[in-house]
Design a protein around this motif. Structure first.
Motif, PDB file in Angstrom:
ATOM      1  N   VAL A  53      24.540 -17.728  24.715  1.00 55.05           N
ATOM      2  CA  VAL A  53      25.813 -16.999  24.652  1.00 55.05           C
ATOM      3  C   VAL A  53      26.868 -17.765  23.864  1.00 55.05           C
ATOM      4  O   VAL A  53      27.908 -17.192  23.497  1.00 55.05           O
ATOM      5  CB  VAL A  53      26.342 -16.672  26.068  1.00 55.05           C
ATOM      6  CG1 VAL A  53      25.390 -15.745  26.790  1.00 55.05           C
ATOM      7  CG2 VAL A  53      26.588 -17.938  26.882  1.00 55.05           C
ATOM      8  N   GLN A  54      26.618 -19.040  23.610  1.00 53.35           N
ATOM      9  CA  GLN A  54      27.578 -19.789  22.805  1.00 53.35           C
ATOM     10  C   GLN A  54      27.440 -19.493  21.311  1.00 53.35           C
ATOM     11  O   GLN A  54      28.377 -19.710  20.545  1.00 53.35           O
ATOM     12  CB  GLN A  54      27.392 -21.298  23.044  1.00 53.35           C
ATOM     13  CG  GLN A  54      27.747 -21.767  24.434  1.00 53.35           C
ATOM     14  CD  GLN A  54      29.183 -21.457  24.812  1.00 53.35           C
ATOM     15  OE1 GLN A  54      30.098 -21.553  23.982  1.00 53.35           O
ATOM     16  NE2 GLN A  54      29.374 -21.056  26.073  1.00 53.35           N
ATOM     17  N   ILE A  55      26.257 -19.011  20.910  1.00 47.58           N
ATOM     18  CA  ILE A  55      26.006 -18.804  19.484  1.00 47.58           C
ATOM     19  C   ILE A  55      26.958 -17.768  18.879  1.00 47.58           C
ATOM     20  O   ILE A  55      27.584 -18.038  17.821  1.00 47.58           O
ATOM     21  CB  ILE A  55      24.533 -18.418  19.261  1.00 47.58           C
ATOM     22  CG1 ILE A  55      23.631 -19.614  19.613  1.00 47.58           C
ATOM     23  CG2 ILE A  55      24.297 -17.962  17.830  1.00 47.58           C
ATOM     24  CD1 ILE A  55      22.145 -19.324  19.521  1.00 47.58           C
ATOM     25  N   PRO A  56      27.154 -16.564  19.485  1.00 45.31           N
ATOM     26  CA  PRO A  56      28.121 -15.623  18.901  1.00 45.31           C
ATOM     27  C   PRO A  56      29.548 -16.179  18.870  1.00 45.31           C
ATOM     28  O   PRO A  56      30.320 -15.879  17.944  1.00 45.31           O
ATOM     29  CB  PRO A  56      28.020 -14.402  19.820  1.00 45.31           C
ATOM     30  CG  PRO A  56      26.650 -14.483  20.417  1.00 45.31           C
ATOM     31  CD  PRO A  56      26.427 -15.947  20.610  1.00 45.31           C
ATOM     32  N   ASN A  57      29.904 -16.979  19.870  1.00 46.79           N
ATOM     33  CA  ASN A  57      31.262 -17.536  19.898  1.00 46.79           C
ATOM     34  C   ASN A  57      31.454 -18.532  18.756  1.00 46.79           C
ATOM     35  O   ASN A  57      32.508 -18.563  18.103  1.00 46.79           O
ATOM     36  CB  ASN A  57      31.512 -18.220  21.242  1.00 46.79           C
ATOM     37  CG  ASN A  57      32.983 -18.483  21.494  1.00 46.79           C
ATOM     38  OD1 ASN A  57      33.834 -17.667  21.125  1.00 46.79           O
ATOM     39  ND2 ASN A  57      33.291 -19.615  22.086  1.00 46.79           N
ATOM     40  N   VAL A  58      30.438 -19.366  18.506  1.00 45.48           N
ATOM     41  CA  VAL A  58      30.511 -20.290  17.365  1.00 45.48           C
ATOM     42  C   VAL A  58      30.561 -19.496  16.064  1.00 45.48           C
ATOM     43  O   VAL A  58      31.295 -19.853  15.124  1.00 45.48           O
ATOM     44  CB  VAL A  58      29.291 -21.252  17.375  1.00 45.48           C
ATOM     45  CG1 VAL A  58      29.252 -22.091  16.097  1.00 45.48           C
ATOM     46  CG2 VAL A  58      29.343 -22.160  18.593  1.00 45.48           C
ATOM     47  N   LEU A  59      29.808 -18.404  15.989  1.00 50.01           N
ATOM     48  CA  LEU A  59      29.826 -17.551  14.804  1.00 50.01           C
ATOM     49  C   LEU A  59      31.213 -16.950  14.603  1.00 50.01           C
ATOM     50  O   LEU A  59      31.718 -16.882  13.459  1.00 50.01           O
ATOM     51  CB  LEU A  59      28.784 -16.448  14.962  1.00 50.01           C
ATOM     52  CG  LEU A  59      28.597 -15.504  13.775  1.00 50.01           C
ATOM     53  CD1 LEU A  59      28.110 -16.280  12.546  1.00 50.01           C
ATOM     54  CD2 LEU A  59      27.619 -14.390  14.118  1.00 50.01           C
ATOM     55  N   ARG A  60      31.870 -16.532  15.694  1.00 52.54           N
ATOM     56  CA  ARG A  60      33.228 -15.991  15.601  1.00 52.54           C
ATOM     57  C   ARG A  60      34.201 -17.028  15.043  1.00 52.54           C
ATOM     58  O   ARG A  60      35.000 -16.747  14.123  1.00 52.54           O
ATOM     59  CB  ARG A  60      33.690 -15.541  16.995  1.00 52.54           C
ATOM     60  CG  ARG A  60      35.153 -15.087  17.053  1.00 52.54           C
ATOM     61  CD  ARG A  60      35.555 -14.754  18.469  1.00 52.54           C
ATOM     62  NE  ARG A  60      35.619 -15.931  19.321  1.00 52.54           N
ATOM     63  CZ  ARG A  60      36.688 -16.728  19.429  1.00 52.54           C
ATOM     64  NH1 ARG A  60      37.786 -16.476  18.706  1.00 52.54           N
ATOM     65  NH2 ARG A  60      36.679 -17.777  20.218  1.00 52.54           N
ATOM     66  N   LEU A  61      34.096 -18.232  15.595  1.00 57.03           N
ATOM     67  CA  LEU A  61      34.997 -19.283  15.126  1.00 57.03           C
ATOM     68  C   LEU A  61      34.730 -19.632  13.665  1.00 57.03           C
ATOM     69  O   LEU A  61      35.668 -19.885  12.883  1.00 57.03           O
ATOM     70  CB  LEU A  61      34.815 -20.534  16.004  1.00 57.03           C
ATOM     71  CG  LEU A  61      35.250 -20.389  17.472  1.00 57.03           C
ATOM     72  CD1 LEU A  61      34.876 -21.627  18.263  1.00 57.03           C
ATOM     73  CD2 LEU A  61      36.756 -20.109  17.559  1.00 57.03           C
ATOM     74  N   GLY A  62      33.460 -19.646  13.279  1.00 55.22           N
ATOM     75  CA  GLY A  62      33.134 -19.961  11.892  1.00 55.22           C
ATOM     76  C   GLY A  62      33.697 -18.933  10.935  1.00 55.22           C
ATOM     77  O   GLY A  62      34.219 -19.283   9.857  1.00 55.22           O
ATOM     78  N   VAL A  68      37.907 -16.709   6.938  1.00 58.74           N
ATOM     79  CA  VAL A  68      39.145 -15.920   6.851  1.00 58.74           C
ATOM     80  C   VAL A  68      40.353 -16.853   6.695  1.00 58.74           C
ATOM     81  O   VAL A  68      41.090 -16.786   5.707  1.00 58.74           O
ATOM     82  CB  VAL A  68      39.294 -15.021   8.091  1.00 58.74           C
ATOM     83  CG1 VAL A  68      40.626 -14.246   8.029  1.00 58.74           C
ATOM     84  CG2 VAL A  68      38.137 -14.050   8.190  1.00 58.74           C
ATOM     85  N   ALA A  69      40.601 -17.723   7.658  1.00 57.63           N
ATOM     86  CA  ALA A  69      41.779 -18.589   7.600  1.00 57.63           C
ATOM     87  C   ALA A  69      41.564 -19.805   6.691  1.00 57.63           C
ATOM     88  O   ALA A  69      42.531 -20.402   6.208  1.00 57.63           O
ATOM     89  CB  ALA A  69      42.145 -19.073   9.007  1.00 57.63           C
ATOM     90  N   ARG A  70      40.311 -20.171   6.441  1.00 62.81           N
ATOM     91  CA  ARG A  70      39.957 -21.338   5.626  1.00 62.81           C
ATOM     92  C   ARG A  70      40.637 -22.619   6.104  1.00 62.81           C
ATOM     93  O   ARG A  70      41.130 -23.428   5.342  1.00 62.81           O
ATOM     94  CB  ARG A  70      40.321 -21.106   4.149  1.00 62.81           C
ATOM     95  CG  ARG A  70      39.558 -19.933   3.538  1.00 62.81           C
ATOM     96  CD  ARG A  70      39.888 -19.767   2.055  1.00 62.81           C
ATOM     97  NE  ARG A  70      39.202 -18.636   1.482  1.00 62.81           N
ATOM     98  CZ  ARG A  70      37.961 -18.667   1.013  1.00 62.81           C
ATOM     99  NH1 ARG A  70      37.273 -19.808   1.056  1.00 62.81           N
ATOM    100  NH2 ARG A  70      37.410 -17.591   0.499  1.00 62.81           N
ATOM    101  N   THR A  71      40.659 -22.774   7.448  1.00 61.42           N
ATOM    102  CA  THR A  71      41.259 -23.980   8.032  1.00 61.42           C
ATOM    103  C   THR A  71      40.216 -25.014   8.432  1.00 61.42           C
ATOM    104  O   THR A  71      40.568 -26.088   8.930  1.00 61.42           O
ATOM    105  CB  THR A  71      42.076 -23.594   9.284  1.00 61.42           C
ATOM    106  OG1 THR A  71      41.212 -22.921  10.216  1.00 61.42           O
ATOM    107  CG2 THR A  71      43.247 -22.705   8.908  1.00 61.42           C
ATOM    108  N   ALA A  72      38.954 -24.694   8.238  1.00 61.07           N
ATOM    109  CA  ALA A  72      37.882 -25.627   8.606  1.00 61.07           C
ATOM    110  C   ALA A  72      36.712 -25.435   7.660  1.00 61.07           C
ATOM    111  O   ALA A  72      36.567 -24.389   7.017  1.00 61.07           O
ATOM    112  CB  ALA A  72      37.434 -25.394  10.056  1.00 61.07           C
TER     113      ALA A  72
END
Length: 604
Positions: A53-62, A68-72
């Motif tokens: 369940v962490q995989i979609p959350n990491v995908l969201r953050l990526g 989108v924000a290009r902050t990382a």
């Protein structure tokens, strides 16, 4: 003494409480006996879900931070995803391995519990049930229960992904989480309806599979009769009829599955459509990020396999419930041949008494009516009578294959019901007229009652039974493995092996139930010559159908209609008992026909 068990006994057994416990609670002790393996598997599965369940959350953050924000940097999230995938694969491998070990351990216990119960059941039980039914309940029914007990908890743990996914979705966007889970109550309600519809069909399938097993078992065991009467086509027709009934039940099961399963599996996809609709509108309005929409899509897709497995679990559960009830029907059947709380285990001399014994078989056939008979220790008695007079029943009651309906059977003044069953049967050896041999070597067949017997002892018993000559002539001698039920041997050879098997145990009481009926006169004479010395000092009951066999006896007992009609020496009965001479005439007539058949067979 009985040989100690050479297998690992089950760690627990089925709960005997029939009245207040469900089938699942009754089976729970077997599962809890392997709780270490099972809990390890479930814990690993849970860890795997938490990683998944962490995989979609990491995908969201990526997506939101790197694209989108290009902050990382994107590479950091790529490595995170790769690491989570490797961790999930390894944990799932371990979870699956421990789960399969649990399943095999449960199956091992269930099969041994079932077999141990069957092997303890008395003759009367097998008079009432069909072999195919027992085989079905010992194989396919046990497998159905094992699958549910082992894999059911794992499927429930897998379904927890819905809880974890919902929690993460709420942390991301509560409104969108409610939309994604809107179909869950409908799925739960449909699962209940599906369970109710499947149970009766599951019972019907297992019952009809047992009928097929019965037809096959009888056809294989009776193949010689089938071929002798050219009944192959009739047996094929009988099997086709039974298989057709199974097919109908499977079709009904398939109809129910096709009606409910697609809906259960696809309702989460309706949630996916609702997420795309609502989430897309929210993204357009600026209330949700693109990464959140992608994560929600992934979470909704994660819900599909668990609910597919949930539907499978419902079907497994109903099949297991039906199978468990069929298994419990056998396990809950008590033995009418029970031991005392503190049974006698001392040796016996062999003094036998039947006092007013009545007996009727389970089907109602009356065999003995007030039988009174005394056989002093160390004597040899021939029991004669017409077919159906109750001769063979005497031996069955003496060894407690059945219990007398009324009266008492005594050994050394004690009721046979006071003795421990293994002690009693170790000391009362019976050679039936139709001996059963196992598909092992002749040496192992003879040594069945004494597995630790040396080869010299086995050969001595075979010599006494007149079997040594033909055994030595076989390709591998005493190590020759015979076919199923010993059918690679002739009837006379099987009988001689059975006599040797009884003689090796050297019981103080020996019953020969027409044990030489399938051998010719010359071989029978040699066996009798050997037996005369062996019977000295041993209590022996000879159920005689031949005049020559009576010569071995000190006393002859004539039984008619389940009672002792006359008793005395052979010469005395010939001189003064007309009923005895009539029986002898019948025996001689039957022997002449048998000898004629043997002579014709030899000539051919």
């Amino acid at each position: 003494m009985s040989a100690p068990p050479l297998y690992r006994a089950p760690k627990s057994t089925i709960d005997p409480d029939q009245s207040s416990r469900s089938w699942l609670r009754r089976a729970l002790p077997v599962v809890l006996a392997h709780k270490g393996l099972l809990l390890t598997s479930l814990a690993l599965s849970l860890v795997g879900l938490l990683v998944q369940v962490q995989i979609p959350n990491v995908l969201r953050l990526g997506i939101d931070d790197a694209l989108v924000a290009r902050t990382a940097g994107l590479d950091r999230y790529v490595w995170w995803l790769a690491g989570l995938a490797v961790a999930q694969g390894f944990v799932n491998y371990l979870a699956r391995r421990y789960l399969l070990r649990t399943a095999y351990e449960i199956e091992y216990d269930l099969r041994n519990i079932m077999y141990a119960h069957l092997i303890r059941m008395p003759y009367g039980f097998y008079d009432r049930v069909q072999t195919g039914e027992l085989m079905s309940r010992s194989s396919s029914d046990i497998r159905a229960v094992q699958m549910y007990l082992a894999f059911g908890p794992s499927i429930l743990v897998q379904c927890l992904i819905a809880v974890f996914a919902f929690a993460l979705m709420v942390s991301i966007d509560p409104l969108l989480a409610v939309v994604a889970m809107a179909t869950m109550p409908v799925i739960a309600l449909m699962g209940v309806w599906m369970r109710k519809a499947i149970f009766p069909v599951s019972w019907l399938i297992q019952s009809r599979l047992a009928q097929v097993a019965t037809v096959v078992d009888e056809a294989i065991n009776g193949v010689r009769i089938v071929k002798a009467f050219a009944g192959e086509q009739r047996q094929v027709t009988a099997l086709a009829s039974a298989a057709d009934r199974v097919r109908w039940a499977y079709r009904r099961d398939a109809f129910i599955r096709s009606r409910w399963s697609p809906t259960l599996e696809n309702l989460p996809r309706l949630g996916l459509a609702m997420v795309l609709l609502c989430g897309g509108w929210m993204a357009i309005e600026g209330h949700a990020s693109v990464g959140a929409i992608v994560a929600f899509n992934s979470y909704v897709l994660m819900l599909q396999p668990p609910f597919r497995m949930l539907g499978m679990m419902i079907m497994m559960g109903q099949r297991a419930a039906a199978s468990a009830q069929r298994i419990y029907e056998v396990l809950d059947t008590g033995s009418e041949i029970a031991e005392r709380a503190d049974p006698v285990r001392t040796g016996i001399r062999g003094d036998i008494e039947f006092a007013g014994v009545d007996f009727a078989y389970p089907d109602g056939t009356v065999a003995l009516r007030g039988l009174d008979l005394r056989i002093p220790a160390g004597t040899t008695v021939a029991v004669v009578g017409r077919t159906g007079s109750g001769k063979s029943t005497v031996a069955k009651l003496l060894a407690r294959y059945y219990d007398a309906t009324a009266g008492a059977v005594r050994l050394d003044g004690r009721d046979v019901r006071d003795y421990a069953l293994d002690t009693l049967r170790d000391q009362v050896g019976i050679v039936p007229d139709e001996p059963f041999l196992f598909s092992v070597s002749i040496r192992d067949n003879i040594a069945f009652g004494r597995p630790d017997a040396s080869l010299a002892e086995v050969m001595a018993a075979a010599e006494a039974a007149g079997a040594d000559g033909f055994v030595r002539a076989l390709p591998d001698g005493y190590d020759t493995v015979i076919g199923e039920r010993g059918y690679t041997l002739s009837g006379g050879q099987r009988q001689r092996v059975a006599i040797a098997r009884a003689l090796l145990v050297n019981p103080p009481v020996l019953v020969l139930d027409d044990a030489t009926s399938a051998v010719d006169v010359h071989v029978e004479q040699r066996i009798h010559d050997a037996l005369r010395g062996l019977l000295h000092g041993r209590t022996t009951i000879i159920v005689a159908h031949r005049l020559s066999t009576i010569a071995l006896a000190d006393t002859v007992v004539l039984i008619e209609d389940g009672r002792v009609a006359a008793q005395g020496a052979h010469a005395e009965l010939v001189a003064g008992e007309p009923r005895y001479t009539e029986v002898l005439a019948t025996m001689q007539s039957g022997r002449d026909r048998v000898d004629s058949g043997i002579d014709q067979g030899v000539a051919a």
